[in-house]
Scaffold this active site. Structure first.
Site, short mmCIF file in Angstrom:
data_model
loop_
_atom_site.label_atom_id
_atom_site.label_comp_id
_atom_site.label_asym_id
_atom_site.label_seq_id
_atom_site.Cartn_x
_atom_site.Cartn_y
_atom_site.Cartn_z
N ALA A 81 1.64 -6.14 -3.75
CA ALA A 81 0.75 -5.40 -4.66
C ALA A 81 -0.11 -4.39 -3.90
CB ALA A 81 -0.14 -6.37 -5.41
N THR A 82 -0.35 -3.25 -4.52
CA THR A 82 -1.28 -2.27 -3.96
C THR A 82 -1.96 -1.51 -5.09
OG1 THR A 82 -1.57 -0.62 -2.21
CG2 THR A 82 0.29 -0.29 -3.73
N HIS A 84 -3.42 2.42 -6.38
CA HIS A 84 -3.48 3.87 -6.23
C HIS A 84 -4.58 4.40 -7.13
CE1 HIS A 84 0.23 3.85 -4.01
NE2 HIS A 84 0.93 3.37 -5.04
N ILE A 145 2.35 1.15 3.02
CA ILE A 145 3.73 1.62 2.95
C ILE A 145 4.54 0.73 2.02
CG2 ILE A 145 5.89 1.88 4.26
CD1 ILE A 145 4.24 2.72 6.66
N GLY A 146 5.37 1.35 1.21
CA GLY A 146 6.34 0.63 0.37
C GLY A 146 7.52 1.55 0.13
N PHE A 158 4.28 6.21 1.36
CA PHE A 158 3.03 5.72 1.94
C PHE A 158 1.84 6.21 1.12
CE2 PHE A 158 4.02 9.80 3.88
CZ PHE A 158 2.80 10.48 3.85
N CYS A 175 -1.12 -6.18 -0.45
CA CYS A 175 -0.02 -6.46 0.47
C CYS A 175 0.18 -7.95 0.69
CB CYS A 175 -0.23 -5.77 1.82
SG CYS A 175 -0.64 -4.02 1.67
#
Length: 235
Positions: A81-82, A84, A145-146, A158, A175
């Site tokens: 998970a992230t 944005h 990064i993913g 990224f 992450c």
């Protein structure tokens, strides 16, 4: 630099629109109708998680996030998970990886190097952390990064925190790392930093790391290259 690539720089794009754009770019790159390309943009407040991550592992449920103004997407990238949001520089790299490296993990290190050099351009010393993907400053994660691989081609990429509000990271386990602390370039530098200034530095560093000459292209010209009549992204 014998290689050439396209640079598409946008403003804020809804995550779903950007994902559809990436898919179109990937299809066109695989069919060799466009060159390798880098897309730089920002997203409205959005949580995303990778293809192997279970939605039940999110700290709160989807309804909670959406009621509080966050979009939520399960994506086809790697990683967990992230977050944005506005003020974060996001880079989507759609390339034929073998032109640069035959090693997927080396490709990840190259993306990290782009962020490390970008931060160095603002007098910030960043580092990698063994066993993890991404970039840290003073023990706090600042770059993420993913990536997805498809038939030897890449998409996603990224994200680098610039002047964004980092508090939404507390609403997930970024992450998958418990107790992680998250920083932004602006808070570390203790001065105002614009996302557009970071775009310029990212472009320079990406060009140096990947040894590719970048040519800027506008969204209308890109849509024409893709054979799309109307823009698929709202910018």
């Amino acid at each position: 630099m014998a290689r050439s690539g396209l640079l598409l720089q946008l403003d804020t794009v809804e995550y779903g629109d950007a994902w559809e754009l990436q898919k179109a770019l990937l299809e066109a790159r695989i069919s060799d109708t466009i060159e390798d390309c880098l897309v730089l943009l920002q997203h409205p407040p959005t949580f995303t998680y990778g293809r192997r991550y279970k939605e039940g592992a999110l700290i709160s449920n989807r309804d909670y996030y959406e009621k509080n103004g966050f979009a939520v997407y399960k994506t086809d990238r790697g990683g967990l998970a992230t977050y944005h949001g506005p003020g974060q520089a996001v880079g989507y790299s759609v390339i034929k990886m073998s032109a640069y490296t035959g090693d997927y993990y080396q490709y990840l290190r190259m993306l990290e190097e782009v962020m490390i050099r970008t931060l160095s351009g603002f007098d910030i010393e960043a580092e990698r952390r063994e066993g993890y993907t991404g970039v840290w400053v003073n023990g706090e994660k600042i770059g993420f990064i993913g990536v997805r691989m498809a038939l030897g081609y890449t998409m996603h990429g990224f994200s680098l925190n610039v002047n964004n509000d980092t508090s939404p990271f507390r609403l997930i386990t970024p992450c998958g790392i418990q107790g992680i602390r998250v920083a932004s370039l602006q808070t570390v530098a203790k001065k105002n930093v614009s996302v557009k200034a970071v775009y310029r530095e990212i472009t320079k560093c990406y060009s140096d790391v990947f040894q590719v000459q970048m040519t800027a292209i506008g969204i209308k010209a890109m849509m024409q290259r893709l054979g799309v009549i109307n823009n698929m992204v709202k910018v």
